[in-house]
Design a protein around this motif. Structure first.
Motif, PDB file in Angstrom:
ATOM      1  N   ASP A 269     -11.682   4.512  -3.206  1.00 32.10           N
ATOM      2  CA  ASP A 269     -11.050   5.507  -2.482  1.00 32.10           C
ATOM      3  C   ASP A 269     -11.066   5.032  -0.920  1.00 32.10           C
ATOM      4  O   ASP A 269     -12.311   4.971  -0.181  1.00 32.10           O
ATOM      5  CB  ASP A 269     -11.965   6.802  -2.624  1.00 32.10           C
ATOM      6  CG  ASP A 269     -11.338   8.047  -2.097  1.00 32.10           C
ATOM      7  OD1 ASP A 269     -10.012   8.146  -2.093  1.00 32.10           O
ATOM      8  OD2 ASP A 269     -12.045   8.893  -1.712  1.00 32.10           O
TER       9      ASP A 269
ATOM     10  N   LYS B  23     -13.250   1.162  -8.821  1.00 31.06           N
ATOM     11  CA  LYS B  23     -12.666   2.487  -8.182  1.00 31.06           C
ATOM     12  C   LYS B  23     -12.610   2.420  -6.817  1.00 31.06           C
ATOM     13  O   LYS B  23     -13.676   2.588  -6.264  1.00 31.06           O
ATOM     14  CB  LYS B  23     -12.968   3.662  -8.921  1.00 31.06           C
ATOM     15  CG  LYS B  23     -12.131   5.074  -8.588  1.00 31.06           C
ATOM     16  CD  LYS B  23     -12.923   6.106  -9.174  1.00 31.06           C
ATOM     17  CE  LYS B  23     -12.101   7.304  -8.422  1.00 31.06           C
ATOM     18  NZ  LYS B  23     -12.734   8.484  -8.556  1.00 31.06           N
TER      19      LYS B  23
ATOM     20  N   ARG C 209      -4.846   9.131   2.641  1.00 30.75           N
ATOM     21  CA  ARG C 209      -5.309   8.278   1.666  1.00 30.75           C
ATOM     22  C   ARG C 209      -4.590   7.068   1.739  1.00 30.75           C
ATOM     23  O   ARG C 209      -3.503   7.071   1.379  1.00 30.75           O
ATOM     24  CB  ARG C 209      -5.331   9.010   0.303  1.00 30.75           C
ATOM     25  CG  ARG C 209      -6.343  10.168   0.090  1.00 30.75           C
ATOM     26  CD  ARG C 209      -7.723   9.693  -0.407  1.00 30.75           C
ATOM     27  NE  ARG C 209      -8.505  10.575  -0.668  1.00 30.75           N
ATOM     28  CZ  ARG C 209      -9.470  11.079   0.137  1.00 30.75           C
ATOM     29  NH1 ARG C 209      -9.761  10.537   1.264  1.00 30.75           N
ATOM     30  NH2 ARG C 209     -10.442  11.897  -0.337  1.00 30.75           N
TER      31      ARG C 209
ATOM     32  N   LYS D 227      -2.608  -2.081  -3.262  1.00 27.79           N
ATOM     33  CA  LYS D 227      -2.344  -2.866  -4.134  1.00 27.79           C
ATOM     34  C   LYS D 227      -2.244  -4.429  -3.899  1.00 27.79           C
ATOM     35  O   LYS D 227      -1.328  -4.813  -3.073  1.00 27.79           O
ATOM     36  CB  LYS D 227      -1.011  -2.523  -4.648  1.00 27.79           C
ATOM     37  CG  LYS D 227      -0.596  -3.266  -5.913  1.00 27.79           C
ATOM     38  CD  LYS D 227       0.781  -2.787  -6.422  1.00 27.79           C
ATOM     39  CE  LYS D 227       1.108  -3.703  -7.787  1.00 27.79           C
ATOM     40  NZ  LYS D 227       2.722  -3.303  -8.428  1.00 27.79           N
TER      41      LYS D 227
ATOM     42  N   TYR E  78       0.721  -1.226   0.033  1.00 22.05           N
ATOM     43  CA  TYR E  78       0.083   0.199  -0.113  1.00 22.05           C
ATOM     44  C   TYR E  78       0.755   1.308  -0.019  1.00 22.05           C
ATOM     45  O   TYR E  78       2.063   1.227   0.405  1.00 22.05           O
ATOM     46  CB  TYR E  78      -0.896  -0.144   1.288  1.00 22.05           C
ATOM     47  CG  TYR E  78      -0.246   0.323   2.485  1.00 22.05           C
ATOM     48  CD1 TYR E  78      -0.237   1.463   2.930  1.00 22.05           C
ATOM     49  CD2 TYR E  78       0.616  -0.699   3.224  1.00 22.05           C
ATOM     50  CE1 TYR E  78       0.421   1.757   4.181  1.00 22.05           C
ATOM     51  CE2 TYR E  78       1.018  -0.447   4.583  1.00 22.05           C
ATOM     52  CZ  TYR E  78       1.079   0.950   4.883  1.00 22.05           C
ATOM     53  OH  TYR E  78       1.829   1.021   6.009  1.00 22.05           O
TER      54      TYR E  78
ATOM     55  N   GLN F  53      -3.863   3.844  -0.245  1.00 23.27           N
ATOM     56  CA  GLN F  53      -4.243   3.098  -1.413  1.00 23.27           C
ATOM     57  C   GLN F  53      -3.341   1.522  -1.519  1.00 23.27           C
ATOM     58  O   GLN F  53      -2.209   1.623  -1.844  1.00 23.27           O
ATOM     59  CB  GLN F  53      -3.395   3.873  -2.587  1.00 23.27           C
ATOM     60  CG  GLN F  53      -3.613   3.549  -3.884  1.00 23.27           C
ATOM     61  CD  GLN F  53      -5.035   3.475  -4.547  1.00 23.27           C
ATOM     62  OE1 GLN F  53      -5.790   4.412  -4.343  1.00 23.27           O
ATOM     63  NE2 GLN F  53      -5.666   2.241  -4.909  1.00 23.27           N
TER      64      GLN F  53
END
Length: 191
Positions: free
Chosen positions: A146, A144, A127, A131, A121, A129
């Motif tokens: 968030d 998507k 934020r 992976k 990540y 994110q």
């Protein structure tokens, strides 16, 4: 799918786990270069003994500079919102481990794993994110996602919105507590 979590001790090269399902391990560990060697046994609650010989290679990733999320977390509460309906899940037990480069979570329903996810990540300005290496069933590369992440004292609050290919939004939120507190151990069902 099988999985478990618990506590461990490491004295010299002797590594012992006490797993939630009452199993224990006794391993000899050694590190050579970027490899970790683990040899020993798992002792199951029914008295059976399983022999293991494992070799792991260290992951080479750039650590996130913000280390606020790093730790072991147990689920306190969660909600899901889809098509205007909000549901709270009072049966889930979830454990999350976050390192400076990777995350892993295991959600259980009773004694059985229900959802497992892991990956690397990035964290930037609140934020998160991910992976995914192993993604939960509701995630795929076309969605998507968030996710915001905030540590408040000994709690970690994640809020997420996922928009699917067809434009439908699914929102969820989870609150975790650091696993080294008495209340967190009670909530997660650990001993």
């Amino acid at each position: 799918m099988e999985g478990d979590h618990g506590t461990y001790t490491l004295e010299g090269n002797k590594y012992v786990e006490k797993l939630v399902g009452d199993a224990t391990t006794a391993f000899t560990m050694k590190v050579e270069g970027d490899k970790l060697y683990q040899d020993g046994h798992i002792f199951l609650p029914d008295g059976k003994k399983v022999e293991l010989h494992e070799v792991y290679r260290k992951v080479k990733d750039t650590p996130n500079t913000d280390k606020s999320l790093v730790g072991t977390w147990n689920l306190l509460s969660s909600y899901h919102k889809f098509e205007g309906k909000t549901e709270t899940d009072t049966t889930a037990q979830e454990f999350q481990l976050i390192t400076p480069t990777h995350f892993m979570w295991v959600e259980r329903n009773g004694g059985k794993p229900r959802t497992v996810a892991l990956g690397s990540y990035t964290l930037s300005v609140g934020r998160f994110q991910p992976k995914f290496i192993v993604a939960p069933h509701m995630m795929n590369e076309k969605n998507k996602v968030d996710i915001t992440a905030k540590v408040e004292g000994n709690k970690l609050v994640l809020k997420a919105t996922m928009t699917t290919e067809d434009g439908k939004a699914h929102e969820w939120g989870v609150t975790y507590q650091r696993a080294d507190t008495k209340q967190a151990k009670t909530v997660a069902g650990t001993k």
